[in-house]
Design an enzyme around this catalytic site. Sequence first.
Site, mmCIF file in Angstrom:
data_model
loop_
_atom_site.group_PDB
_atom_site.id
_atom_site.type_symbol
_atom_site.label_atom_id
_atom_site.label_comp_id
_atom_site.label_asym_id
_atom_site.label_seq_id
_atom_site.Cartn_x
_atom_site.Cartn_y
_atom_site.Cartn_z
ATOM 1 N N GLN A 1 0.974 -1.302 -0.071
ATOM 2 C CA GLN A 1 -0.099 -0.017 0.045
ATOM 3 C C GLN A 1 0.873 1.232 -0.076
ATOM 4 O OE1 GLN A 1 -2.466 2.360 -0.383
ATOM 5 N NE2 GLN A 1 -3.766 0.728 0.098
ATOM 6 N N ARG B 1 -0.083 4.167 0.206
ATOM 7 C CA ARG B 1 -0.808 5.404 1.157
ATOM 8 C C ARG B 1 -0.108 5.377 2.446
ATOM 9 N NH1 ARG B 1 -5.382 7.854 0.222
ATOM 10 N NH2 ARG B 1 -6.174 6.012 -1.107
ATOM 11 N N GLY C 1 -24.000 2.195 -1.787
ATOM 12 C CA GLY C 1 -23.102 1.001 -1.965
ATOM 13 C C GLY C 1 -21.720 1.373 -2.551
ATOM 14 N N GLY D 1 -8.109 -0.750 -3.049
ATOM 15 C CA GLY D 1 -9.268 -0.453 -2.520
ATOM 16 C C GLY D 1 -9.352 -0.454 -1.211
ATOM 17 N N GLU D 2 -8.236 -0.397 -0.357
ATOM 18 C CA GLU D 2 -7.913 -0.396 1.021
ATOM 19 C C GLU D 2 -8.836 0.690 1.610
ATOM 20 O OE1 GLU D 2 -5.206 0.107 4.779
ATOM 21 O OE2 GLU D 2 -4.440 -0.408 2.882
ATOM 22 N N ARG E 1 -11.693 2.036 0.365
ATOM 23 C CA ARG E 1 -13.060 1.528 0.249
ATOM 24 C C ARG E 1 -13.404 0.428 1.318
ATOM 25 N NH1 ARG E 1 -12.325 -0.108 -5.315
ATOM 26 N NH2 ARG E 1 -10.479 0.862 -5.088
#
Length: 288
Positions: free
Chosen positions: A47, A49, A68, A90-91, A93
């Site tokens: 990751q 980020r 959703g 998508g961590e 999310r």
Amino acid sequence: MSSSTRKPPPSRLGRGLSSLIPDPPPSSDPAALRSLPVEALEPGPFQPRGGMDKSSLQELADSIREHGILQPILARPKPGSPGSYQIVGGERRWRAAQLAQLHEVPVVLRDLGDREAMAAGLVENLQRQDLNAMEEADGYRRLLDEFGLTQEGLGQAVGKSRSHVANTLRLLGLPTEVRDLVRNGVLSAGHARTLVGASDPARIAAQIVARGLSVRQAEALAAAQGRPRPGAQDRAPRDPETAALERDLTERLGLRVAVKHDGKGGEVVIRYRDLDQLDGLIRLLSAS
């Protein structure tokens, strides 16, 4: 693409990210998309980020609660742990889904090796444009170092111009304290870019933050910075008050200033080295 037909990593270096990441399964494949419990997923090791802003994460959670998850999370099976999966992209999310109290999330599973997972995760985050400038620069550097891409090829992969990639990478050359200001959101990427190549970026950055300068004002201040010409020392001032005034003006303008006072009147001399410094001085004074 099966592992038997997959080419070894060295032969793919410099060929673009499409050659590093296996093609996704076709959308008609029922196994391409599935729902998994949120507890079956965990952050992946690649990751780019750093910290995630809590307010923006809550905003995403509110959106997910109402609409959703519109884009599935990309994950891979966790090596050596059947039934567990590592998030490739998508961590944010996934974390927002937990805030929204979702029990399951849509996931696309792909069998990726470490190098492929890193490339996919970096590109996914870079394309979403929600990294800060230093995270973006770190991601570019990792992709260039790991996969031998050119800046132009990298720009095409993430939908950015070559000049944007190059200018972002230049931020990595700033002092640690300046990079930390960008990471923490104290200094914007636009402000930081004005400091690249400046004679004392940390000092100028502190002035920008303390005075709340705009990017245009920061650019003018940085352009006005410069070392005094060798041998161009001014005559020592006659009194401490004049010396203090000269130091203050020199600090504010970033150019050597001499104050000459004869008791009734006098003059202020500002020395500039070239037309760029003169232009920066004019813009700085005009913006004041």
